[in-house]
Design an enzyme around this catalytic site. Structure first.
Site, short mmCIF file in Angstrom:
data_model
loop_
_atom_site.label_atom_id
_atom_site.label_comp_id
_atom_site.label_asym_id
_atom_site.label_seq_id
_atom_site.Cartn_x
_atom_site.Cartn_y
_atom_site.Cartn_z
N SER A 35 0.82 -1.21 0.00
CA SER A 35 0.00 0.00 0.00
C SER A 35 0.86 1.26 0.00
O SER A 35 0.38 2.34 -0.36
CB SER A 35 -0.95 0.01 1.20
OG SER A 35 -0.23 0.10 2.41
N ALA A 40 -2.71 0.32 10.08
CA ALA A 40 -2.08 -1.00 10.06
C ALA A 40 -2.17 -1.65 8.67
O ALA A 40 -3.20 -1.51 7.99
CB ALA A 40 -2.74 -1.91 11.11
N PRO A 41 -1.10 -2.30 8.22
CA PRO A 41 0.17 -2.55 8.93
C PRO A 41 1.20 -1.43 8.83
O PRO A 41 2.30 -1.56 9.38
CB PRO A 41 0.69 -3.80 8.23
CG PRO A 41 0.19 -3.68 6.83
CD PRO A 41 -1.17 -3.05 6.94
N GLY A 42 0.90 -0.33 8.13
CA GLY A 42 1.79 0.81 8.18
C GLY A 42 2.36 1.30 6.87
O GLY A 42 3.29 2.11 6.86
N GLY A 43 1.82 0.85 5.73
CA GLY A 43 2.36 1.25 4.44
C GLY A 43 2.27 2.75 4.19
O GLY A 43 3.23 3.37 3.71
N ASP A 51 -5.12 2.95 14.54
CA ASP A 51 -5.63 1.63 14.15
C ASP A 51 -5.55 0.71 15.35
O ASP A 51 -4.55 0.71 16.10
CB ASP A 51 -4.81 1.04 13.00
CG ASP A 51 -5.60 -0.02 12.23
OD1 ASP A 51 -6.09 -0.97 12.86
OD2 ASP A 51 -5.72 0.10 11.00
N ASP A 82 -10.73 4.13 17.51
CA ASP A 82 -11.62 4.13 16.36
C ASP A 82 -11.26 5.28 15.42
O ASP A 82 -11.31 6.46 15.81
CB ASP A 82 -13.07 4.28 16.85
CG ASP A 82 -14.09 4.19 15.73
OD1 ASP A 82 -13.69 4.19 14.54
OD2 ASP A 82 -15.30 4.12 16.03
N ASP A 140 -7.20 4.87 4.64
CA ASP A 140 -7.38 3.69 3.79
C ASP A 140 -8.25 2.66 4.51
O ASP A 140 -7.96 1.47 4.50
CB ASP A 140 -6.01 3.09 3.43
CG ASP A 140 -6.10 2.04 2.33
OD1 ASP A 140 -7.10 2.06 1.59
OD2 ASP A 140 -5.19 1.20 2.21
N LYS A 196 -13.68 2.79 -1.31
CA LYS A 196 -13.91 1.41 -1.75
C LYS A 196 -15.26 1.35 -2.47
O LYS A 196 -16.29 1.70 -1.89
CB LYS A 196 -13.90 0.45 -0.55
CG LYS A 196 -12.77 0.69 0.45
CD LYS A 196 -11.41 0.36 -0.13
CE LYS A 196 -10.33 0.53 0.94
NZ LYS A 196 -8.97 0.24 0.43
#
Length: 363
Positions: free
Chosen positions: A189, A222-225, A241, A261, A277, A306
């Site tokens: 990402s 998460a995961p941190g891209g 996150d 949240d 994201d 999305k």
């Protein structure tokens, strides 16, 4: 005449490249744009998973950046079908338009599909032959601002010739801004945010808005891209996150990981950027981002919407209308840009920024 004899037909209309699976959305959006321009075009080809769309008729194509689902937009000038197995060069040269007299460059392209990839070996071998022939005919080598010739192979049996204005078309072959995966990024990402910055912000804008000392919030980090991408540009990041961060971002001193949240979180003081994201309905994310800027929690936002499996264009337009309604109702001047990036999947990426000048743009 035998079956293998080429048939060269003059043609007109638009050729658009898109992500495979989004042909219907790309065609519908382009057709609607043609209607607003008063152009008489119709959808001629929009086969699912083909990676391209063709509209037939007479009309000047719009700027490629103004269409969400189109990676490239070209003016079609000729179609060759069938393309001979042996002498492919002669029919292509015969199909060249009389104008412009000289092209700035020539690109050989194919759909971004598995079948299209099988044509890449052929185009690599064929490109020098075509280039040499164009130079010999004095049709190639003009100034950079002159039109560019595109030879698009929908499949191994067909070739389409198209022309592009460099100021109105994507500056990358196949309309794809290709990036290499950094070895220390936590996820792919990171490429998406890097592409978004290059897509929506000029080099000057990136120097102004992405530099050491600025602060950002990454919602759904998460995961941190995306956090990793912000860090490498010198920003301090609040990564929001409930999930874990990975790699170097997990222990980075410029990262504050907040397990809360993302829809409820707000910073205690304004930040320069909010990026998002999160997997949620596009209308909900769009409203969230607009409210961040209206509430002056951030000046710039970059986020994904999305899209549903059906009625993607309708869902997107609804979300973008929500953003515009919120910004206009609060008297906020803004810039809104939307694109389905190469690194996007079932989504589009949006830039929303507060503007100091009195103009509002949507591109």
């Amino acid at each position: 005449m035998t079956v293998s004899d080429p048939i060269v037909r003059p043609a007109s209309g638009w050729v658009l490249y898109c992500r495979p699976g989004f042909e219907r959305d790309c065609a519908q959006e382009a057709y609607q744009r043609a209607l607003t321009q008063g152009a008489d075009l119709h959808i001629a080809e929009a086969q699912e998973n083909s990676g391209y769309v063709r509209l037939s008729g007479q009309a000047r194509p719009p700027h490629w950046g103004s269409l969400v689902f189109a990676r490239q937009v070209l003016s079609l000038v000729a179609m060759i079908d069938p393309l001979p197995d042996r002498d492919r060069l002669t029919p292509i040269l015969d199909a060249l338009p009389a104008h412009p007299a000289v092209f700035s460059d020539v690109w050989l392209e194919m759909p971004d599909t598995n079948d299209g990839k099988e044509l890449s070996a052929f185009t690599r071998r064929f490109a020098p032959l075509l280039t040499d022939a164009l130079v010999e005919r004095r049709r190639l080598g003009g100034r950079d601002e002159l039109p560019r010739l595109h030879v698009f192979f929908p499949d191994k049996r067909r070739a389409w010739l198209a022309v592009a204005d460099p100021t109105q078309s994507a500056p990358w072959p196949m309309g794809i801004l290709r990036l290499r995966m950094p070895p220390d990024a936590p996820s792919r990402s990171a490429l998406k945010l890097a592409e978004a910055f290059d897509m929506f912000l000029s080099a000057e804008d990136q120097q102004r808005y992405l530099h050491d000392g600025l602060r950002a919030v990454d919602l759904g980090a998460a995961p941190g891209g995306w956090t990793w991408q912000l860090l490498r540009r010198g920003l301090r990041v609040m990564a929001v996150d409930n999930g874990p961060l990975k790699g170097i971002v997990a222990e980075h001193p410029w990262v504050n990981h907040l397990r809360t949240d993302g829809f409820r979180f707000r910073p205690d003081r304004p930040v320069d950027w909010v990026v998002c994201d999160m997997v949620e309905k596009p209308s909900r994310v769009a409203t969230l981002m607009a409210n961040w800027l209206v509430g002056e929690h951030a000046r710039h936002a970059m986020f994904n919407l999305k899209l549903p499996m059906k009625k993607r264009l309708e869902a997107l337009e609804s979300a973008l209308n929500d953003i515009e309604s919120i910004m206009q109702a609060n008297g906020v001047r803004y810039r809104l840009s939307v694109k389905q990036l190469y690194h996007d999947r079932e989504e589009v990426t949006v830039y929303l920024g507060r503007e100091a000048n009195p103009r509002r743009t949507r591109r």
